[in-house]
Design a protein around this motif. Structure first.
Motif, PDB file in Angstrom:
ATOM      1  N   MET A  47       0.913  -1.232   0.067  1.00  0.00           N
ATOM      2  CA  MET A  47       0.034  -0.214  -0.002  1.00  0.00           C
ATOM      3  C   MET A  47       0.800   1.100   0.020  1.00  0.00           C
ATOM      4  SD  MET A  47      -3.277   1.338   2.297  1.00  0.00           S
ATOM      5  CE  MET A  47      -2.437   1.253   3.863  1.00  0.00           C
ATOM      6  N   LEU A  48       0.682   1.961  -0.974  1.00  0.00           N
ATOM      7  CA  LEU A  48       1.347   3.223  -0.990  1.00  0.00           C
ATOM      8  C   LEU A  48       0.420   4.515  -0.286  1.00  0.00           C
ATOM      9  CD1 LEU A  48       2.513   1.582  -3.512  1.00  0.00           C
ATOM     10  CD2 LEU A  48       3.211   3.648  -4.670  1.00  0.00           C
ATOM     11  N   CYS A  73       4.120   1.849   2.443  1.00  0.00           N
ATOM     12  CA  CYS A  73       5.096   3.091   2.527  1.00  0.00           C
ATOM     13  C   CYS A  73       4.679   4.276   2.396  1.00  0.00           C
ATOM     14  CB  CYS A  73       6.050   2.768   1.380  1.00  0.00           C
ATOM     15  SG  CYS A  73       5.455   2.914  -0.237  1.00  0.00           S
ATOM     16  N   PHE A  74       5.009   5.412   2.663  1.00  0.00           N
ATOM     17  CA  PHE A  74       4.507   6.740   2.716  1.00  0.00           C
ATOM     18  C   PHE A  74       5.347   7.598   1.898  1.00  0.00           C
ATOM     19  CE2 PHE A  74       3.288   4.750   7.085  1.00  0.00           C
ATOM     20  CZ  PHE A  74       2.122   5.236   6.872  1.00  0.00           C
ATOM     21  N   ILE A  75       4.385   8.144   0.811  1.00  0.00           N
ATOM     22  CA  ILE A  75       4.919   8.854  -0.123  1.00  0.00           C
ATOM     23  C   ILE A  75       5.817  10.267   0.540  1.00  0.00           C
ATOM     24  CG2 ILE A  75       3.455   8.173  -1.975  1.00  0.00           C
ATOM     25  CD1 ILE A  75       1.731  10.755  -1.724  1.00  0.00           C
ATOM     26  N   GLU A  76       5.442  10.739   1.333  1.00  0.00           N
ATOM     27  CA  GLU A  76       5.986  12.103   2.148  1.00  0.00           C
ATOM     28  C   GLU A  76       7.120  11.676   2.583  1.00  0.00           C
ATOM     29  OE1 GLU A  76       1.339  12.406   2.655  1.00  0.00           O
ATOM     30  OE2 GLU A  76       3.006  10.938   2.937  1.00  0.00           O
ATOM     31  N   THR A  77       7.478  10.398   3.114  1.00  0.00           N
ATOM     32  CA  THR A  77       8.772  10.080   3.976  1.00  0.00           C
ATOM     33  C   THR A  77       9.683   9.084   3.255  1.00  0.00           C
ATOM     34  OG1 THR A  77       7.718   8.554   5.288  1.00  0.00           O
ATOM     35  CG2 THR A  77       7.680  10.641   5.937  1.00  0.00           C
ATOM     36  N   ASP A  78       9.439   8.375   2.050  1.00  0.00           N
ATOM     37  CA  ASP A  78      10.056   7.539   1.499  1.00  0.00           C
ATOM     38  C   ASP A  78      10.307   7.889  -0.171  1.00  0.00           C
ATOM     39  OD1 ASP A  78      10.680   5.293   0.135  1.00  0.00           O
ATOM     40  OD2 ASP A  78       9.955   3.927   1.705  1.00  0.00           O
ATOM     41  N   ALA A  79      11.498   8.192  -0.370  1.00  0.00           N
ATOM     42  CA  ALA A  79      11.757   8.691  -1.633  1.00  0.00           C
ATOM     43  C   ALA A  79      11.341   7.505  -2.661  1.00  0.00           C
ATOM     44  CB  ALA A  79      13.139   8.971  -1.876  1.00  0.00           C
ATOM     45  N   ALA A  80      11.737   6.394  -2.380  1.00  0.00           N
ATOM     46  CA  ALA A  80      11.479   5.307  -3.640  1.00  0.00           C
ATOM     47  C   ALA A  80       9.999   5.219  -3.601  1.00  0.00           C
ATOM     48  CB  ALA A  80      12.057   4.029  -3.061  1.00  0.00           C
ATOM     49  N   CYS A  81       9.138   5.234  -2.457  1.00  0.00           N
ATOM     50  CA  CYS A  81       7.767   5.064  -2.565  1.00  0.00           C
ATOM     51  C   CYS A  81       7.069   6.250  -3.369  1.00  0.00           C
ATOM     52  CB  CYS A  81       7.239   5.219  -1.044  1.00  0.00           C
ATOM     53  SG  CYS A  81       5.411   4.892  -0.927  1.00  0.00           S
ATOM     54  N   ALA A  82       7.538   7.386  -3.073  1.00  0.00           N
ATOM     55  CA  ALA A  82       7.344   8.722  -3.691  1.00  0.00           C
ATOM     56  C   ALA A  82       7.584   8.397  -5.337  1.00  0.00           C
ATOM     57  CB  ALA A  82       7.886  10.002  -3.290  1.00  0.00           C
ATOM     58  N   ALA A  83       8.625   8.202  -5.887  1.00  0.00           N
ATOM     59  CA  ALA A  83       8.871   7.925  -7.168  1.00  0.00           C
ATOM     60  C   ALA A  83       8.164   6.630  -7.719  1.00  0.00           C
ATOM     61  CB  ALA A  83      10.335   7.515  -7.256  1.00  0.00           C
ATOM     62  N   ARG A  89       1.426   7.670 -11.881  1.00  0.00           N
ATOM     63  CA  ARG A  89       0.597   8.861 -12.311  1.00  0.00           C
ATOM     64  C   ARG A  89      -0.854   8.512 -11.693  1.00  0.00           C
ATOM     65  NH1 ARG A  89       2.077  12.024 -16.820  1.00  0.00           N
ATOM     66  NH2 ARG A  89       3.911  11.300 -17.588  1.00  0.00           N
ATOM     67  N   ALA A  90      -0.734   8.056 -10.360  1.00  0.00           N
ATOM     68  CA  ALA A  90      -2.104   7.985  -9.511  1.00  0.00           C
ATOM     69  C   ALA A  90      -2.470   9.280  -9.166  1.00  0.00           C
ATOM     70  CB  ALA A  90      -1.827   7.092  -8.349  1.00  0.00           C
ATOM     71  N   PRO A  91      -3.895   9.353  -9.122  1.00  0.00           N
ATOM     72  CA  PRO A  91      -4.181  10.760  -8.818  1.00  0.00           C
ATOM     73  C   PRO A  91      -4.426  10.862  -7.181  1.00  0.00           C
ATOM     74  CG  PRO A  91      -5.982   9.258  -9.513  1.00  0.00           C
ATOM     75  CD  PRO A  91      -4.858   8.709  -9.720  1.00  0.00           C
ATOM     76  N   GLY A  92      -4.178   9.874  -6.317  1.00  0.00           N
ATOM     77  CA  GLY A  92      -4.251   9.953  -5.180  1.00  0.00           C
ATOM     78  C   GLY A  92      -3.925   8.553  -4.303  1.00  0.00           C
ATOM     79  N   THR A  93      -4.107   8.526  -3.128  1.00  0.00           N
ATOM     80  CA  THR A  93      -3.664   7.318  -2.130  1.00  0.00           C
ATOM     81  C   THR A  93      -4.951   7.152  -1.509  1.00  0.00           C
ATOM     82  OG1 THR A  93      -3.197   9.009  -0.320  1.00  0.00           O
ATOM     83  CG2 THR A  93      -1.181   8.357  -2.063  1.00  0.00           C
ATOM     84  N   PRO A  94      -5.168   5.662  -1.337  1.00  0.00           N
ATOM     85  CA  PRO A  94      -3.930   4.716  -1.252  1.00  0.00           C
ATOM     86  C   PRO A  94      -4.187   4.330  -2.801  1.00  0.00           C
ATOM     87  CG  PRO A  94      -5.996   3.835  -0.094  1.00  0.00           C
ATOM     88  CD  PRO A  94      -6.059   5.096  -0.449  1.00  0.00           C
ATOM     89  N   VAL A  95      -2.713   3.721  -2.996  1.00  0.00           N
ATOM     90  CA  VAL A  95      -2.739   2.944  -4.150  1.00  0.00           C
ATOM     91  C   VAL A  95      -2.196   1.392  -3.516  1.00  0.00           C
ATOM     92  CG1 VAL A  95      -1.427   2.305  -6.208  1.00  0.00           C
ATOM     93  CG2 VAL A  95      -2.040   4.746  -5.826  1.00  0.00           C
ATOM     94  N   ILE A  96      -3.035   0.449  -3.797  1.00  0.00           N
ATOM     95  CA  ILE A  96      -2.860  -0.860  -3.287  1.00  0.00           C
ATOM     96  C   ILE A  96      -2.308  -1.439  -4.505  1.00  0.00           C
ATOM     97  CG2 ILE A  96      -3.800  -2.866  -2.109  1.00  0.00           C
ATOM     98  CD1 ILE A  96      -5.461  -1.026  -0.483  1.00  0.00           C
TER      99      ILE A  96
END
Length: 119
Positions: A47-48, A73-83, A89-96
């Motif tokens: 889950m992103l 993983c959290f997109i704000e704190t994990d660079a690999a997760c954010a990338a 190109r997801a419009p929002g979270t969560p992406v499972i």
């Protein structure tokens, strides 16, 4: 007096039906959670998330309540997760991500379908 009995009887009936409906829904949710937990192996569900995402919190609680294995993983704190999130190109979270296939949002039924082998 007869009218009071009728109203009281109606109230009792409504309460009984409401309670039975809630019990049935909870029972169904427990069965669904058990099915997802049986189907999900290590690494099958990722889950992103975002730290401000309410649906992410709902999903996380549901996974934990039903003992479903998942990684997060959290997109704000994990660079690999954010990338990874940006690449989708997801419009929002969560992406499972279920076995490599992304799903936007949280839907336990859709999650179960994604875990089951094609028929």
């Amino acid at each position: 007096m007869s009218q009071r009995r009728s109203i009281l009887g109606l109230i009792v009936l409504v309460v009984a039906v409401g309670g039975a409906t809630q019990w049935w829904a909870a029972s169904r949710e427990d069965r669904l959670g058990a099915q997802v937990a049986r189907e999900a192996g290590p690494g099958d569900i990722q889950m992103l998330s975002s730290t401000t995402c309410g649906i992410c919190t709902v999903a996380r609680r549901w996974f934990r309540e039903h003992e479903v294995r998942f990684d997060e993983c959290f997109i704000e704190t994990d660079a690999a997760c954010a990338a990874r999130f940006e690449a989708m190109r997801a419009p929002g979270t969560p992406v499972i991500v279920v076995r490599g296939r992304p799903q936007l949002g949280f839907d336990p039924q859709r999650l179960l379908r994604a875990l089951q082998p094609p028929t």
